[in-house]
Design a protein around this motif. Structure first.
Motif, PDB file in Angstrom:
ATOM      1  N   PRO A   1       0.935  -1.411   0.011  1.00 39.80           N
ATOM      2  CA  PRO A   1      -0.097  -0.119  -0.148  1.00 39.80           C
ATOM      3  C   PRO A   1       0.642   1.498   0.015  1.00 39.80           C
ATOM      4  O   PRO A   1       0.497   2.550  -0.500  1.00 39.80           O
ATOM      5  CB  PRO A   1      -0.937  -0.024   1.207  1.00 39.80           C
ATOM      6  N   PHE A   2       2.041   1.288   0.648  1.00 38.22           N
ATOM      7  CA  PHE A   2       2.805   2.499   0.523  1.00 38.22           C
ATOM      8  C   PHE A   2       3.240   2.796  -0.701  1.00 38.22           C
ATOM      9  O   PHE A   2       3.687   3.951  -1.082  1.00 38.22           O
ATOM     10  CB  PHE A   2       3.984   2.063   1.738  1.00 38.22           C
ATOM     11  N   ILE A   3       3.904   1.608  -1.448  1.00 39.93           N
ATOM     12  CA  ILE A   3       4.354   1.843  -2.726  1.00 39.93           C
ATOM     13  C   ILE A   3       3.360   2.246  -3.650  1.00 39.93           C
ATOM     14  O   ILE A   3       3.743   3.256  -4.423  1.00 39.93           O
ATOM     15  CB  ILE A   3       4.698   0.430  -3.502  1.00 39.93           C
ATOM     16  N   VAL A   4       2.179   1.812  -3.661  1.00 38.37           N
ATOM     17  CA  VAL A   4       1.199   2.286  -4.480  1.00 38.37           C
ATOM     18  C   VAL A   4       0.888   3.815  -4.329  1.00 38.37           C
ATOM     19  O   VAL A   4       0.865   4.541  -4.948  1.00 38.37           O
ATOM     20  CB  VAL A   4      -0.239   1.595  -4.291  1.00 38.37           C
ATOM     21  N   TYR A   5       0.689   4.348  -2.934  1.00 37.76           N
ATOM     22  CA  TYR A   5       0.404   5.583  -2.596  1.00 37.76           C
ATOM     23  C   TYR A   5       1.566   6.428  -2.908  1.00 37.76           C
ATOM     24  O   TYR A   5       1.390   7.685  -3.799  1.00 37.76           O
ATOM     25  CB  TYR A   5       0.107   5.866  -0.866  1.00 37.76           C
ATOM     26  N   PHE A   6       2.792   6.072  -2.684  1.00 36.16           N
ATOM     27  CA  PHE A   6       4.124   7.082  -3.039  1.00 36.16           C
ATOM     28  C   PHE A   6       3.993   7.161  -4.647  1.00 36.16           C
ATOM     29  O   PHE A   6       4.504   8.416  -5.132  1.00 36.16           O
ATOM     30  CB  PHE A   6       5.113   6.397  -2.429  1.00 36.16           C
ATOM     31  N   THR A   7       4.003   6.093  -5.309  1.00 31.90           N
ATOM     32  CA  THR A   7       3.858   5.994  -6.758  1.00 31.90           C
ATOM     33  C   THR A   7       2.876   6.859  -7.169  1.00 31.90           C
ATOM     34  O   THR A   7       3.054   7.983  -7.998  1.00 31.90           O
ATOM     35  CB  THR A   7       3.601   4.761  -7.523  1.00 31.90           C
ATOM     36  N   TRP A   8       1.499   6.843  -6.808  1.00 31.94           N
ATOM     37  CA  TRP A   8       0.379   7.424  -7.272  1.00 31.94           C
ATOM     38  C   TRP A   8       0.743   9.233  -6.975  1.00 31.94           C
ATOM     39  O   TRP A   8       0.499  10.068  -7.990  1.00 31.94           O
ATOM     40  CB  TRP A   8      -0.775   7.308  -6.694  1.00 31.94           C
ATOM     41  N   LYS A   9       1.104   9.302  -5.780  1.00 30.50           N
ATOM     42  CA  LYS A   9       1.405  10.884  -5.577  1.00 30.50           C
ATOM     43  C   LYS A   9       2.782  11.459  -6.244  1.00 30.50           C
ATOM     44  O   LYS A   9       2.486  12.446  -6.657  1.00 30.50           O
ATOM     45  CB  LYS A   9       1.792  11.040  -4.189  1.00 30.50           C
ATOM     46  N   ASP A  10       3.694  10.665  -6.439  1.00 30.47           N
ATOM     47  CA  ASP A  10       4.766  11.116  -7.452  1.00 30.47           C
ATOM     48  C   ASP A  10       4.477  11.080  -8.716  1.00 30.47           C
ATOM     49  O   ASP A  10       4.576  12.366  -9.246  1.00 30.47           O
ATOM     50  CB  ASP A  10       5.620   9.949  -7.433  1.00 30.47           C
ATOM     51  N   VAL A  11       3.614  10.576  -9.466  1.00 26.71           N
ATOM     52  CA  VAL A  11       3.121  10.788 -10.792  1.00 26.71           C
ATOM     53  C   VAL A  11       1.918  11.922 -10.787  1.00 26.71           C
ATOM     54  O   VAL A  11       2.302  12.684 -11.573  1.00 26.71           O
ATOM     55  CB  VAL A  11       2.558   9.500 -11.536  1.00 26.71           C
ATOM     56  N   ARG A  12       0.964  11.948  -9.880  1.00 22.48           N
ATOM     57  CA  ARG A  12       0.096  12.959 -10.038  1.00 22.48           C
ATOM     58  C   ARG A  12       0.761  14.533  -9.672  1.00 22.48           C
ATOM     59  O   ARG A  12       0.279  15.443 -10.100  1.00 22.48           O
ATOM     60  CB  ARG A  12      -1.238  12.674  -9.138  1.00 22.48           C
TER      61      ARG A  12
ATOM     62  N   PHE B   1      13.244   5.163  -2.661  1.00 20.18           N
ATOM     63  CA  PHE B   1      13.714   4.449  -1.362  1.00 20.18           C
ATOM     64  C   PHE B   1      12.981   2.942  -1.230  1.00 20.18           C
ATOM     65  O   PHE B   1      13.552   2.038  -1.082  1.00 20.18           O
ATOM     66  CB  PHE B   1      13.801   5.219  -0.208  1.00 20.18           C
ATOM     67  N   TRP B   2      11.587   3.288  -1.118  1.00 20.15           N
ATOM     68  CA  TRP B   2      10.996   2.158  -0.596  1.00 20.15           C
ATOM     69  C   TRP B   2      10.727   0.886  -1.757  1.00 20.15           C
ATOM     70  O   TRP B   2      10.553  -0.292  -1.278  1.00 20.15           O
ATOM     71  CB  TRP B   2       9.534   2.576  -0.047  1.00 20.15           C
TER      72      TRP B   2
END
Length: 479
Positions: free
Chosen positions: A45-56, A68-69
């Motif tokens: 879940p952390f990976i999904v959230y960080f990826t989504w926020k990074d792209v958006r 990092f994660w």
């Protein structure tokens, strides 16, 4: 407990019996493997959230956290693969009778885990690691989601097997080639046993809690070294919020799960509470051994307990203080009660500690003092491995509490062990697994240490000069 050795061996060497060595080997290997499996499940879940926020948002904070994660996830995935491969082989080398009896029931889920989950996770993890500049934004976000789906699917199929072993159904015993085996009669019933939803939710949430504490601990250490590290302040807040949701939920779910265990595996429930005499059960909130004997025998009179009368019956029945709970004296063979009894108390005690840490962190977030509270940062650094301790002790309750059965009510563990395995072979392979797996854990910790130091250097913060002693660099008053 020990078997004699052959004449060619030195007389002073004692080898474990094949049964004990096989139990210890499987218990050790799965204990190490579950650390990395839980890392993948909880970090998804952390990976999904960080990826989504990074792209958006294209925010540097989330780019840093994603990078990092994802590396930590990849390291854990590799270690999980390496430590997981020997697990299935042990069915044949150490527990062939179990493989013969249950092969038709467990073969399908294990194959699904490899082909449906493992390869899905592996393929899209490659995209996450190397595809940020090679695929579109939507594809990249989708890759993070599919990696998470793969991790959670892997856990699902493994727990399908374990849940069937706990509450078997959807089969009948037949004789083939002179051997009595379990024949699959109802795949839906066999795959979706009464235990599966309880075990899956509890295990997934336990993994999330473990990783939330790890993320909080790493973030707290980096914030300690550099208070204005924006990305890691964000990660610390996120970890606290997730812990605030998941830790209380685990307590509520665990309470209901306990009632299910009492209904389906009363012997395990009795072992969890060291309840020997059939009748109303007290709830032992705390237990303090006053002698060595009391540690190894929860029935001992010199075990000082803080108990609530009949509350065990109330919780087990869902509201009846006078409910009769079957005691351990009713059974011919019982699990190692001290291991189940103390593991359960460690798990529950740590669970309430996590709730307290979450509430403390939420208060500091509300007061906008999270990064300034040295005590809280230290507390989260120290608590970073405790989630895994709770996860392991909970797993021990589930697995050791099922003994003497490897398949509940159908096949005992002692009957599943290979009859051709010698004490020497079993002990030597156990020793080899212990040494190799310690090396793998040490390697994983070194990788985490290296990633943290690289992050600190990139942030312009001085790395700690303290000797490496655990999952996080040590913090002292001079830092």
């Amino acid at each position: 407990m020990f078997a004699s050795v052959s004449a060619v061996d030195p007389g002073w060497i004692a080898f474990l019996s094949p049964e004990l060595a096989s139990r210890a080997q499987f218990g050790w290997t799965i204990s190490v493997h579950i650390l990395f499996a839980a890392l993948s499940v909880g970090l998804a879940p952390f990976i999904v959230y960080f990826t989504w926020k990074d792209v958006r948002t294209d925010d540097e904070r989330y780019t840093r956290l994603r990078s990092f994660w994802v590396k930590v996830f990849a390291a854990g995935f590799v270690m999980g693969t390496v430590t997981g491969i020997p697990m299935s082989f042990q069915f044949g080398t150490n527990f062939p009778r179990f493989a013969e009896v249950a092969g038709e029931l467990i073969g399908g889920p294990l194959a699904f885990e490899a082909k449906m989950a493992f390869f899905l996770e592996a393929v899209f993890l490659g995209v996450l690691l190397y595809g940020r500049d090679r695929v579109g934004d939507r594809t990249y976000i989708l890759s993070s989601v599919l990696v998470g789906v793969g991790a959670w699917l892997s856990g699902f199929w493994i727990l399908v097997v374990n849940a069937w072993m706990q509450t078997p159904q959807g089969y009948e015993m037949v004789t083939r080639g002179g051997l009595e085996i379990a024949k699959l009669t109802d795949p839906i019933a066999a795959f979706f046993t009464p235990r599966l939803p309880w075990m899956y939710v509890h295990m997934i949430n336990a993994s999330v809690i473990s990783v939330a504490l790890l993320v909080a601990g790493v973030s707290a250490y980096i914030v300690w070294k550099k208070r204005d590290a924006a990305a890691w302040n964000t990660a610390l807040k996120l970890a606290v919020v997730i812990l605030l949701i998941s830790a209380p939920f685990q307590a509520l779910h665990g309470d209901a799960y306990g009632r299910h265990v009492e209904n389906t595996q009363p012997q395990k429930f009795a072992a969890m509470e060291a309840h020997y005499e059939t009748g109303p059960a007290d709830l032992h909130l705390l237990a303090f051994p006053t002698s060595v004997d009391a540690i190894t025998n929860p029935k001992a009179e010199n075990l000082f307990t803080v108990s609530l009368p009949r509350l065990g019956s109330f919780l087990a029945s869902g509201g009846d203080f006078d409910a009769v709970i079957t005691g351990l004296n009713e059974y011919e063979e019982n699990p190692p009660v001290p291991l189940v009894f103390w593991s359960f108390r460690i798990m529950v005690g740590l669970g309430f500690l996590f709730i307290a840490l979450a509430l403390w962190g939420a208060y500091l977030i509300y007061r906008d003092r999270l990064a300034e509270s040295e005590r809280y940062l230290k507390a989260m650094i120290v608590a970073s491995p405790f989630g895994y301790a709770a996860l392991l002790t909970g797993w021990y309750v589930a697995e050791i509490g099922r003994q003497p059965w490897v398949i509940q009510g159908e096949l005992k563990t002692s009957d599943a062990v290979s009859t051709t395995l010698s004490s020497t072979d079993a002990t030597l392979t156990l020793t080899a697994f212990v040494v190799i797996y310690i090396g793998l854990v040490a390697t994983a910790l070194y990788v985490l240490k290296w990633l943290i130091r690289e992050e600190l250097q990139d942030l312009g913060a001085a790395a700690s000069d303290e000797r490496w002693r655990g999952p996080l660099p040590e913090v002292n008053e001079n830092d």
